[in-house]
Design a protein around this motif. Structure first.
Motif, short mmCIF file in Angstrom:
data_model
loop_
_atom_site.label_atom_id
_atom_site.label_comp_id
_atom_site.label_asym_id
_atom_site.label_seq_id
_atom_site.Cartn_x
_atom_site.Cartn_y
_atom_site.Cartn_z
N HIS A 237 -5.30 -10.80 -11.74
CA HIS A 237 -4.69 -10.38 -10.48
C HIS A 237 -3.22 -10.04 -10.73
CE1 HIS A 237 -8.19 -11.74 -8.20
NE2 HIS A 237 -8.16 -12.85 -8.95
N ILE A 238 -2.72 -9.05 -9.99
CA ILE A 238 -1.31 -8.68 -10.06
C ILE A 238 -0.66 -9.14 -8.76
CG2 ILE A 238 0.36 -6.81 -10.31
CD1 ILE A 238 -1.78 -5.19 -11.73
N GLU A 239 -0.03 -10.29 -8.80
CA GLU A 239 0.62 -10.81 -7.61
C GLU A 239 1.79 -9.92 -7.21
OE1 GLU A 239 1.77 -14.84 -8.20
OE2 GLU A 239 -0.23 -15.49 -8.86
N GLY A 240 1.80 -9.54 -5.97
CA GLY A 240 2.87 -8.68 -5.48
C GLY A 240 2.46 -7.22 -5.38
N ALA A 241 1.28 -6.86 -5.94
CA ALA A 241 0.85 -5.46 -5.91
C ALA A 241 0.57 -5.00 -4.48
CB ALA A 241 -0.40 -5.28 -6.77
N ASN A 242 -0.14 -5.83 -3.70
CA ASN A 242 -0.44 -5.46 -2.31
C ASN A 242 0.84 -5.30 -1.49
OD1 ASN A 242 -3.21 -5.43 -2.68
ND2 ASN A 242 -3.45 -7.59 -2.17
N GLU A 243 1.78 -6.21 -1.71
CA GLU A 243 3.04 -6.15 -0.97
C GLU A 243 3.82 -4.90 -1.34
OE1 GLU A 243 1.85 -8.68 -2.54
OE2 GLU A 243 1.55 -10.20 -0.99
N PHE A 244 3.79 -4.55 -2.62
CA PHE A 244 4.50 -3.35 -3.08
C PHE A 244 3.96 -2.09 -2.41
CE2 PHE A 244 4.61 0.26 -6.08
CZ PHE A 244 5.97 0.42 -6.24
N ILE A 245 2.63 -1.94 -2.41
CA ILE A 245 2.01 -0.76 -1.79
C ILE A 245 2.20 -0.80 -0.28
CG2 ILE A 245 -0.17 0.44 -1.38
CD1 ILE A 245 0.92 0.78 -4.20
N GLY A 246 2.06 -1.99 0.32
CA GLY A 246 2.25 -2.12 1.76
C GLY A 246 3.64 -1.71 2.20
N THR A 247 4.64 -2.08 1.40
CA THR A 247 6.02 -1.69 1.71
C THR A 247 6.19 -0.18 1.66
OG1 THR A 247 6.86 -3.78 0.81
CG2 THR A 247 8.43 -1.96 1.01
N LYS A 248 5.57 0.43 0.66
CA LYS A 248 5.67 1.88 0.52
C LYS A 248 5.04 2.60 1.70
CE LYS A 248 7.77 2.17 -3.47
NZ LYS A 248 9.12 2.78 -3.58
N ILE A 249 3.91 2.07 2.18
CA ILE A 249 3.23 2.70 3.32
C ILE A 249 4.06 2.54 4.59
CG2 ILE A 249 1.21 2.52 4.82
CD1 ILE A 249 -0.45 1.87 2.36
N LYS A 250 4.67 1.39 4.76
CA LYS A 250 5.53 1.18 5.93
C LYS A 250 6.71 2.14 5.92
CE LYS A 250 4.43 -3.68 6.83
NZ LYS A 250 4.96 -5.08 6.84
N GLU A 251 7.24 2.41 4.72
CA GLU A 251 8.37 3.33 4.61
C GLU A 251 8.01 4.74 5.07
OE1 GLU A 251 9.61 3.15 0.58
OE2 GLU A 251 10.53 1.16 0.75
N LEU A 252 6.71 5.09 4.96
CA LEU A 252 6.28 6.42 5.38
C LEU A 252 6.30 6.56 6.90
CD1 LEU A 252 3.23 7.05 2.99
CD2 LEU A 252 5.54 7.98 2.79
N GLY A 253 6.11 5.43 7.61
CA GLY A 253 6.11 5.47 9.07
C GLY A 253 4.90 6.20 9.64
N LYS A 254 5.01 6.62 10.90
CA LYS A 254 3.93 7.34 11.55
C LYS A 254 3.90 8.80 11.11
CE LYS A 254 3.92 4.47 15.74
NZ LYS A 254 4.04 4.47 17.23
N TRP A 255 2.77 9.44 11.36
CA TRP A 255 2.63 10.86 11.03
C TRP A 255 3.65 11.67 11.85
CZ3 TRP A 255 -0.93 13.86 8.05
CH2 TRP A 255 -1.80 13.09 7.26
#
Length: 520
Positions: A272-290
């Motif tokens: 398992h890569i601890e922190g991977a989900n958080e890393f991707i989740g942060t990137k998606i939040k940065e994109l915001g809404k369409w």
């Protein structure tokens, strides 16, 4: 402490210095040998050739050597060839430069603008992060490895391979940093420059970008170049949908081969890569809404895709001779569809009060790879002249005679696939396709075979440049990270290149292409 990522930088700079010395020598050799070899061909009597074909052979000698050695930029060489043909009275001006207005040029240009719109408005990142955030991926390193490859592959079918690699590179680096931090909390310090999984993830990022390019005609220049040669030299038109059928088959099997080889050569040592989900989740939040611009871009893109694939479905439903298909192809050829999609970006508003549209002219101009268009036009021009002067037929006969006079179609396709692959490893795959394409088609015609299988084989093989950093821009991008030893790239690249040619390229060219051509 110094960051581990800084450790390989000195080696990378040293390698870059060596490469620059090699490049300088290569350019010097090309600057001298090109004109010398061209003059030797010029003064060598060849009775079987007409005067025009003989002159063109000398010019092609110069152009090919300069494409390989690059004493001047490759697009400049692409203009040198047609210009010399006019000055030396091989053909008239109009004929020499007509290929630069070929409809396929506008297919590529429209594709570039649509891809730029997707990049500047963040559609590419939404696709990539959307794949990475799927539940089945999670924090499993093998699945992350697969997801990175899928994201690269699917994006590069529509967006420049180089741009896709540049976009995915920092994502892969971020995930590797998460591994490094996780290991550090457990008291284990790793050097990413020598970490197997880091090498594998970097190589998957590069290779998947090249593999995805084979999916569509606009995915990578070799595809569109060979379609242009078939149209210019043989009056054979291959539709967007037709290419996508065998391109999809090739892409999927190439990807499976690359994934199996890389995952075995560079396995992860953690579950398992601890922190991977958080890393991707942060990137998606940065994109915001369409945003409105993103919705407009997606609409324009989907309009183009639907119009590109519609002829294939009409062909299946009504037959290749149906009147509705003929009218459709006459009114909406692929080049016009590409321009429709591109032009929509200039008309779909984001903010009418401030006259802001989905894309600006400055952004669009920056997205068009003008050098590639010039190289493509120059290659089409030279290939067309080789056909009209009889030069390609003569060279094809020499190649066929060299194979014993009556080679099998399998041997012919295999020889040109290997030639295309090896040349693409050493120079631009676009230039390599321009050189090999007319010869392959000429040889197929001389041997009495359809030129379509060998043309498809050459295009697919040109995308398999996996052995060296200079082979493709994605390779160079990941090599610059310092996480990819040159020996590892060569070893993995050799496996994928030749397994790919034997198991995918040749079978697709010989069997899938014929089957699809028969159905459609």
């Amino acid at each position: 402490m110094n960051d581990a990522r800084n450790e390989p930088v000195e080696g990378t700079e040293a390698q870059a210095s060596q490469d620059s010395v090699f490049d300088r020598r290569r350019r010097l050799i090309g600057a001298v040998s090109g004109p010398v070899c061209a003059l030797l061909v010029w003064f060598t009597p060849i009775e079987a050739l007409s005067p025009e074909a003989h002159k063109l052979l000398a010019i092609m000698t110069l152009v090919c050597l300069w494409w390989i050695c690059e004493p001047v930029p490759i697009p400049v060489t692409s203009l040198v060839g047609p210009t010399l043909c006019v000055l030396l009275d091989v053909v008239k001006m109009k004929e020499a430069f007509a290929a630069f207005a070929n409809p396929t040029i506008f297919l590529f240009m429209g594709g570039f603008i649509i891809a730029k719109g997707m990049m500047v408005n963040g559609i590419d990142k939404r696709i990539a992060y959307g794949i990475m955030s799927m539940k089945w991926v999670g924090d499993n390193p093998r699945r992350i490895f697969l997801a990175i490859g899928l994201a690269c592959m699917l994006c590069s079918g529509w967006i420049s391979n180089t741009a896709t690699a540049a976009m995915m590179f920092p994502i892969a680096i971020g995930l590797l940093d998460a591994i490094k931090d996780m290991m550090a909390t457990k008291g284990k310090i790793i050097n990413l420059a020598t970490y197997k999984y880091a090498t594998g993830l970097m190589l998957m990022t590069a290779y998947a970008c090249s593999i995805g390019g084979v999916f569509t005609p606009i995915g990578t220049p070799p595809n569109i170049i060979m379609l242009g040669f078939l149209n210019e030299m043989c009056d054979i038109h291959i539709g967007f949908f037709q290419w996508m059928v065998w391109g999809f088959v090739a892409m999927v099997i190439y990807f499976v081969i690359a994934y199996l080889i890389l995952s075995r050569m560079f396995p992860a040592d953690v579950k398992h890569i601890e922190g991977a989900n958080e890393f991707i989740g942060t990137k998606i939040k940065e994109l915001g809404k369409w945003t409105r611009a993103q919705k407009n871009t997606m609409f324009a893109f989907l309009v183009a895709v639907v119009l590109w694939v519609t002829p294939g479905f009409l062909n299946i439903a009504f037959g290749s001779d149906s009147e509705i298909l003929k009218v459709y192809n006459r009114v909406l050829p692929e080049g016009a569809v590409a321009m429709v999609g591109a032009l929509l970006l200039f008309f779909l508003p984001v903010d009418l009060k401030h006259n802001k549209m989905t894309i600006t002219w400055k952004q669009a101009v920056g997205g068009v790879e003008w050098g590639t268009l010039l190289l493509f036009g120059g290659g089409l021009a030279m290939g067309g002249m080789m056909y009209t002067t009889g030069l390609s037929g003569w060279i094809g006969e020499q190649i066929v005679n060299g194979m014993g006079g009556k080679p099998s179609e399998l041997l012919l396709v295999a020889v040109f696939c290997v030639m295309s692959l090896l040349l693409s490893e050493l120079t631009s795959h676009t230039a390599a396709t321009n050189m090999i394409g007319p010869l392959a088609i000429g040889a197929a015609l001389s041997a009495g075979f359809s030129p379509v299988p060998v043309a498809v084989g050459v295009a697919l093989s040109a995308s398999l440049g996996f052995m060296l950093p200079v082979s493709t821009p994605p390779n160079a991008i990941v090599y610059a990270s310092g996480y990819v030893p040159i020996t590892k790239m060569i070893k993995s690249g050799v496996y994928i290149d030749f397994i790919g040619i034997i198991c995918v390229t040749i079978p697709v060219a010989l069997f899938i292409v014929k089957m699809v051509m028969g159905i459609l």
